[in-house]
Design an enzyme around this catalytic site. Structure first.
Site, PDB file in Angstrom:
ATOM      1  CG  PHE A 126      -2.799  -7.888  -6.831  1.00 19.81           C
ATOM      2  CD1 PHE A 126      -2.824  -8.470  -5.569  1.00 19.81           C
ATOM      3  CD2 PHE A 126      -3.575  -6.759  -7.055  1.00 19.81           C
ATOM      4  CE1 PHE A 126      -3.601  -7.936  -4.554  1.00 19.81           C
ATOM      5  CE2 PHE A 126      -4.352  -6.217  -6.045  1.00 19.81           C
ATOM      6  CZ  PHE A 126      -4.369  -6.806  -4.792  1.00 19.81           C
ATOM      7  CG  ASP A 207       3.092  -5.656  -8.982  1.00 15.88           C
ATOM      8  OD1 ASP A 207       3.663  -5.219  -7.973  1.00 15.88           O
ATOM      9  OD2 ASP A 207       1.853  -5.816  -9.050  1.00 15.88           O
ATOM     10  CE1 TYR A 232      -0.721  -1.268  -0.464  1.00 13.41           C
ATOM     11  CE2 TYR A 232      -0.815   0.870  -1.542  1.00 13.41           C
ATOM     12  CZ  TYR A 232      -1.109  -0.482  -1.545  1.00 13.41           C
ATOM     13  OH  TYR A 232      -1.757  -1.041  -2.603  1.00 13.41           O
ATOM     14  CE  LYS A 233       1.130  -4.784  -1.438  1.00 13.60           C
ATOM     15  NZ  LYS A 233      -0.097  -5.292  -0.812  1.00 13.60           N
ATOM     16  NE  ARG A 381      -0.752 -12.135   2.032  1.00 19.81           N
ATOM     17  CZ  ARG A 381      -0.837 -11.095   1.202  1.00 19.81           C
ATOM     18  NH1 ARG A 381      -0.300 -11.176  -0.003  1.00 19.81           N
ATOM     19  NH2 ARG A 381      -1.433  -9.978   1.559  1.00 19.81           N
TER      20      ARG A 381
HETATM   21  C1  LIG Z   1       1.011  -7.283  -6.089  1.00 20.22           C
HETATM   22  C2  LIG Z   1       0.062  -6.132  -6.129  1.00 20.22           C
HETATM   23  N1  LIG Z   1      -0.119  -5.477  -7.281  1.00 20.22           N
HETATM   24  C3  LIG Z   1      -0.969  -4.440  -7.362  1.00 20.22           C
HETATM   25  C4  LIG Z   1      -1.688  -4.003  -6.269  1.00 20.22           C
HETATM   26  C5  LIG Z   1      -2.634  -2.845  -6.406  1.00 20.22           C
HETATM   27  O1  LIG Z   1      -2.106  -1.719  -5.786  1.00 20.22           O
HETATM   28  P1  LIG Z   1      -2.889  -0.321  -5.731  1.00 20.22           P
HETATM   29  O2  LIG Z   1      -4.235  -0.606  -5.190  1.00 20.22           O
HETATM   30  O3  LIG Z   1      -2.091   0.487  -4.769  1.00 20.22           O
HETATM   31  O4  LIG Z   1      -2.921   0.228  -7.096  1.00 20.22           O
HETATM   32  C6  LIG Z   1      -1.520  -4.657  -5.042  1.00 20.22           C
HETATM   33  C7  LIG Z   1      -2.267  -4.227  -3.847  1.00 20.22           C
HETATM   34  O5  LIG Z   1      -2.218  -4.774  -2.782  1.00 20.22           O
HETATM   35  C8  LIG Z   1      -0.629  -5.764  -4.974  1.00 20.22           C
HETATM   36  O6  LIG Z   1      -0.438  -6.432  -3.831  1.00 20.22           O
END
Ligand SMILES: Cc1ncc(COP(=O)(O)O)c(C=O)c1O
Length: 421
Positions: A126, A207, A232-233, A381
């Protein structure tokens, strides 16, 4: 298997079917986006209102009194999350956001010295994780172009664990990888990767944004150094709900890279001494005052995971995605889709359908009552979630998609993503 009655029979046999009533489902819609933002449960709503009530009735005393004293909430929610990641006592804390937690953990565990200066990541992670690692390198005086090693994917979808292991060379000082890849849903073999990293003496962290609440973890037993995730997911904590982190107890006592007074031992925090007395567990990696109102719904949301157990959730999730894959194979094989997720059990909680018209197919799905998630450049997705989706939802989703493709109903939309997609 391809008739709706089959889906109904699966739903009748489903031991988790009743949990659908625990959630506020969207009216006239099938929600397939729980891997992006989980739905509100009645229990999460209740704990949020209870928290507001403690503010209303207790004022400042809410920090230490009431059903969920705010001063201890990060620790108590951490304890509730621990079974989901395989954490032992004190190894998990609810704090920050995914990205700020990665900053904290990289600031703590990235200790370049001599020729051991590089960070190992991958090219499919990400973007926020990559930005964080790049900036951590810059803060330590290194050029990310040379010091951030990103393992390549052969096909743009998956990573090969052997390639990652091959990149664990003597110049690597830290490894950060996804547990489940956010596009393809591939689950990396965290146990194997941790084992090799441990043997080589390189700190490794994952992560867990797309894995927590969807797949099982045994971070303590594997010896993983650290991990971080959002709530939140799949955990259904609400937009921007407080995140989590794990630090293995072999590191307890290690000074936080980014210090702040909420990382202090509880007993001494209010001594107001200018020498920090850090907590002796993962609590040390908190920074400032917890975002209590964004932590409140997580309390109720986690009750459901405690009640059901992650093994049963994973079992049903695999059945749902298996069923979806079978239906896609049967109904959509001539419509130009490519399955972009692993078809074996190394897939997480979602399906990735790749298509050149993906952006507008997602718009057509939304118009026809299915909420998917578009991921650039060409991914649809679909996440059937064990706690609130049924086999019937999966059946209807595929039928609706088939009609959209047969009738080319997506053609009336522009093939362009929205601002949030
Ligand atoms: C795999 C992954 N890593 C990191 C993040 C970033 O998360 P945040 O914006 O809550 O810091 C997300 C956000 O959707 C994500 O899906």
């Amino acid at each position: 298997m391809f008739e709706v009655d089959y889906a109904k029979r699966l739903d009748d046999k489903d031991a988790l079917a009743m949990y659908k009533d625990e959630f506020y489902l969207l009216e006239n819609a099938i929600y397939m986006d729980g891997n992006s933002l989980g739905l509100l449960s009645k229990r999460a709503e209740r704990t949020l209102y209870n928290l507001l009530d403690s503010w209303k009735t207790l004022g400042i005393d809410g920090w230490t009194e009431g059903g969920n004293p705010w001063f201890y909430l990060s620790e108590s929610v951490g304890e509730k999350m621990a079974p989901l990641v395989g954490g032992e006592k004190g190894e998990v804390i609810a704090t920050g956001s995914t990205t700020t937690n990665l900053h904290q953990l990289a600031a703590t565990f990235y200790k370049p010295s001599g020729t051991k200066t590089k960070i190992l990541a991958d090219e499919l992670n990400f973007p926020s994780d990559i930005y964080a690692l790049q900036s951590q390198l810059v803060l330590k005086g290194y050029n990310p172009d040379e010091h951030l090693v990103q393992v390549k994917s052969g096909d743009g979808r998956f990573l090969n664990e052997e390639d990652i292991i091959g990149a664990m060379t003597d110049d690597i000082a830290l490894i950060v990888l996804p547990a489940v890849l956010y596009r393809s849903g591939q689950v990396l073999d965290m146990e194997k990767l941790t084992k090799v990293a441990n043997e080589k003496g390189i700190p490794i962290g994952f992560d867990l944004c797309h894995s927590i609440g969807a797949v099982e973890h045994a971070l303590h037993d594997w010896g993983t150094d650290f991990a971080f995730w959002c709530t939140y997911k799949h955990l259904n904590g609400g937009p921007g709900s407080v995140a989590g982190l794990f630090v293995h107890d072999k590191h307890f006592g290690e000074a936080p890279g980014l210090a702040g007074w909420f990382g202090s031992k509880k007993e001494s925090q209010f001594d107001m001494d200018h020498r920090m007395d850090p907590a002796m567990d993962a609590a040390a990696y908190q920074i400032g005052t917890p975002h209590v109102l964004s932590l409140a719904p997580v309390i109720g949301a986690l009750e459901l995971f405690e009640e059901v157990g992650i093994n049963k959730i994973r079992e049903k999730s695999l059945q749902l995605t298996d069923y979806m894959l079978a239906l896609i194979q049967e109904e959509l094989s001539t419509h130009g889709f490519t399955i972009g997720n692993p078809v074996d059990e190394s897939r997480g909680g979602h399906i990735l359908l790749e298509h050149v018209e993906a952006a507008r197919i997602c718009k057509a799905l939304k118009e026809d009552g299915v909420i998917p998630d578009f991921r650039a450049p060409n991914g649809v997705r679909l996440a059937p979630v064990a706690l609130y989706n049924s086999f019937g939802d999966v059946w209807h989703t595929v039928q609706i998609l088939k009609v959209i493709m047969d009738e080319k109903r997506y053609e009336k939309f522009e093939n362009k993503r929205g601002v949030v997609a």
